[in-house]
Design a protein around this motif. Structure first.
Motif, PDB file in Angstrom:
ATOM      1  N   THR A   4       0.970  -1.016   0.191  1.00  0.00           N
ATOM      2  CA  THR A   4      -0.017   0.120  -0.031  1.00  0.00           C
ATOM      3  C   THR A   4       0.718   1.284   0.046  1.00  0.00           C
ATOM      4  O   THR A   4       2.051   1.309   0.491  1.00  0.00           O
ATOM      5  CB  THR A   4      -0.949   0.168   1.345  1.00  0.00           C
ATOM      6  N   GLY A   5       0.356   2.287  -0.563  1.00  0.00           N
ATOM      7  CA  GLY A   5       0.950   3.482  -0.623  1.00  0.00           C
ATOM      8  C   GLY A   5       1.497   3.919  -2.118  1.00  0.00           C
ATOM      9  O   GLY A   5       1.376   3.186  -2.918  1.00  0.00           O
ATOM     10  N   LEU A   6       2.378   4.819  -2.078  1.00  0.00           N
ATOM     11  CA  LEU A   6       2.783   5.316  -3.607  1.00  0.00           C
ATOM     12  C   LEU A   6       4.055   5.024  -3.769  1.00  0.00           C
ATOM     13  O   LEU A   6       4.834   4.483  -2.870  1.00  0.00           O
ATOM     14  CB  LEU A   6       2.755   6.981  -3.611  1.00  0.00           C
ATOM     15  N   CYS A   7       4.459   4.902  -4.822  1.00  0.00           N
ATOM     16  CA  CYS A   7       5.815   4.610  -5.349  1.00  0.00           C
ATOM     17  C   CYS A   7       6.851   5.227  -4.605  1.00  0.00           C
ATOM     18  O   CYS A   7       6.531   6.537  -4.962  1.00  0.00           O
ATOM     19  CB  CYS A   7       5.900   4.688  -6.946  1.00  0.00           C
ATOM     20  N   ASN A  12       4.312   9.209  -7.385  1.00  0.00           N
ATOM     21  CA  ASN A  12       3.100   9.734  -8.135  1.00  0.00           C
ATOM     22  C   ASN A  12       2.168   8.823  -8.542  1.00  0.00           C
ATOM     23  O   ASN A  12       1.018   8.796  -8.963  1.00  0.00           O
ATOM     24  CB  ASN A  12       3.663  10.316  -9.454  1.00  0.00           C
ATOM     25  N   ALA A  13       2.454   7.549  -8.466  1.00  0.00           N
ATOM     26  CA  ALA A  13       1.615   6.272  -8.937  1.00  0.00           C
ATOM     27  C   ALA A  13       1.786   5.425  -7.701  1.00  0.00           C
ATOM     28  O   ALA A  13       2.721   5.145  -7.006  1.00  0.00           O
ATOM     29  CB  ALA A  13       2.212   5.466 -10.200  1.00  0.00           C
ATOM     30  N   PRO A  14       0.386   4.540  -7.650  1.00  0.00           N
ATOM     31  CA  PRO A  14       0.472   3.359  -6.434  1.00  0.00           C
ATOM     32  C   PRO A  14       1.453   2.336  -6.659  1.00  0.00           C
ATOM     33  O   PRO A  14       1.646   1.896  -7.565  1.00  0.00           O
ATOM     34  CB  PRO A  14      -0.807   3.092  -6.827  1.00  0.00           C
ATOM     35  N   ALA A  15       2.115   2.051  -5.591  1.00  0.00           N
ATOM     36  CA  ALA A  15       3.098   1.033  -5.517  1.00  0.00           C
ATOM     37  C   ALA A  15       2.420  -0.566  -5.842  1.00  0.00           C
ATOM     38  O   ALA A  15       1.120  -0.691  -5.316  1.00  0.00           O
ATOM     39  CB  ALA A  15       3.749   0.909  -4.160  1.00  0.00           C
ATOM     40  N   ARG A  16       3.180  -1.176  -6.460  1.00  0.00           N
ATOM     41  CA  ARG A  16       2.571  -2.450  -7.226  1.00  0.00           C
ATOM     42  C   ARG A  16       3.582  -3.703  -6.741  1.00  0.00           C
ATOM     43  O   ARG A  16       3.034  -4.545  -6.586  1.00  0.00           O
ATOM     44  CB  ARG A  16       2.366  -2.274  -8.620  1.00  0.00           C
ATOM     45  N   HIS A  17       4.654  -3.166  -6.419  1.00  0.00           N
ATOM     46  CA  HIS A  17       5.805  -4.243  -6.158  1.00  0.00           C
ATOM     47  C   HIS A  17       6.580  -3.970  -5.112  1.00  0.00           C
ATOM     48  O   HIS A  17       7.063  -2.675  -4.878  1.00  0.00           O
ATOM     49  CB  HIS A  17       6.351  -4.540  -7.504  1.00  0.00           C
ATOM     50  N   ARG A  24      12.022  -1.096  -1.107  1.00  0.00           N
ATOM     51  CA  ARG A  24      11.185  -0.154  -1.307  1.00  0.00           C
ATOM     52  C   ARG A  24       9.823  -0.479  -2.269  1.00  0.00           C
ATOM     53  O   ARG A  24      10.274  -1.245  -3.077  1.00  0.00           O
ATOM     54  CB  ARG A  24      11.899   1.219  -1.682  1.00  0.00           C
ATOM     55  N   GLN A  25       8.910   0.188  -2.138  1.00  0.00           N
ATOM     56  CA  GLN A  25       7.762  -0.081  -2.958  1.00  0.00           C
ATOM     57  C   GLN A  25       7.734   0.822  -4.040  1.00  0.00           C
ATOM     58  O   GLN A  25       7.959   2.161  -4.146  1.00  0.00           O
ATOM     59  CB  GLN A  25       6.593   0.030  -2.183  1.00  0.00           C
TER      60      GLN A  25
END
Ligand SMILES: [Zn+2]
Ligand SMILES: [Zn+2]
Length: 55
Positions: A4-7, A12-17, A24-25
């Motif tokens: 969860t959270g931003l990159c 600017n974009a939601p973290a996916r990995h 870090r995400q």
């Protein structure tokens, strides 16, 4: 446990990995699927398509 959270690179974009090297995400744009790490780690890792390493 979900990501969860931003990159943490562009923020600017939601973290996916979640990078297993730096922890870090990152979003999809900053994720290297081939290496399985974030783009900075993937580049630093020196992973290349050329097959010239032993082992
Ligand atoms: Zn990003
Ligand atoms: Zn990383």
């Amino acid at each position: 446990m979900s990501v969860t959270g931003l990159c943490q690179i562009c923020e600017n974009a939601p973290a996916r990995h979640g990078c297993r090297y730096c922890g870090r995400q990152v979003c999809r744009d900053h994720w290297n699927e081939a290496v399985g790490a974030c783009t900075p780690c993937a580049e630093s890792s020196g992973v290349d398509d050329s097959d010239g390493s032993t082992g």
